[in-house]
Design a protein around this motif. Structure first.
Motif, PDB file in Angstrom:
ATOM      1  N   ALA A 117      87.531   4.327   0.939  1.00  0.00           N
ATOM      2  CA  ALA A 117      88.760   4.823   0.891  1.00  0.00           C
ATOM      3  C   ALA A 117      88.230   6.693   0.168  1.00  0.00           C
ATOM      4  O   ALA A 117      88.458   7.032   0.792  1.00  0.00           O
ATOM      5  N   LYS A 122      89.426   9.778   0.014  1.00  0.00           N
ATOM      6  CA  LYS A 122      90.518   9.522  -0.288  1.00  0.00           C
ATOM      7  C   LYS A 122      90.108   8.952  -2.098  1.00  0.00           C
ATOM      8  O   LYS A 122      89.549   7.912  -2.852  1.00  0.00           O
ATOM      9  N   THR A 128      93.308   3.583  -5.749  1.00  0.00           N
ATOM     10  CA  THR A 128      92.960   2.718  -4.604  1.00  0.00           C
ATOM     11  C   THR A 128      92.095   1.311  -4.965  1.00  0.00           C
ATOM     12  O   THR A 128      91.776   0.783  -4.193  1.00  0.00           O
ATOM     13  N   GLY A 132      92.971  -1.902  -3.346  1.00  0.00           N
ATOM     14  CA  GLY A 132      91.796  -2.416  -3.020  1.00  0.00           C
ATOM     15  C   GLY A 132      91.649  -4.182  -3.468  1.00  0.00           C
ATOM     16  O   GLY A 132      92.327  -5.496  -2.380  1.00  0.00           O
TER      17      GLY A 132
END
Length: 161
Positions: A117, A122, A128, A132
């Motif tokens: 990402a 990102k 994230t 994830g």
């Protein structure tokens, strides 16, 4: 300095493509060598040795073709590589490789997700990484509980199950 379209400039060998052509040749030799060392299939004309020879021949043809095109300089001009995203992807793959056994599938793959990402822009790792890990945990549950396949578990997986 301006780029000219002289024949010398266009006909310069593409050394990166030549390296790829040589790599294809090495793979073709390895496949042919492995096919030669296979046992079995002596009772039939077409057996387990036949298809690897076909693959090796196809790789050899692609190798020669790539080398000729590289020598002519006929490959299209490649775009400039952005090193930042490449670094993020390689770092994520390395983290997953190193953390898969000690941290488990969910945490290692969650970090890979966060790095991928980040490679796409990102960079909010605080967001994230948990996303994830949660997605990877769901994938781990599907594979281990529903499909009965073995994926390495870590502290998070042991905590829940």
């Amino acid at each position: 300095m301006t780029e000219t379209s002289s024949p010398e400039r266009e006909r310069r060998p593409d050394w990166a493509a030549a390296a790829i052509g040589l790599g294809l040749a090495v793979v073709a030799v390895v496949v042919a060598w492995n096919a030669y060392s296979l046992r079995g299939g002596a009772y039939a004309t077409v057996g387990p040795k036949s298809f690897p020879y076909v693959v090796a021949a196809a790789l050899a043809i692609l190798s020669v073709w790539t080398l000729v095109e590289a020598w002519r300089g006929d490959f299209p001009k490649r775009d400039h590589d952005e090193l930042g995203p490449i670094f993020w992807i390689v770092a994520g793959l390395a983290a997953q490789l190193l953390l898969l056994k000690p941290a488990g599938f969910s945490i290692a793959t969650g970090l890979l997700f966060a790095c991928a990402a980040a490679a796409f822009g990102k960079r909010r790792l605080w967001l994230t990484i948990p996303i994830g890990i949660a997605l990877a945990f769901v994938i781990w549950m599907v594979f281990t509980r529903l499909l009965k396949l073995a994926l390495p578990g870590g502290p998070l997986e042991r905590l829940v199950f």
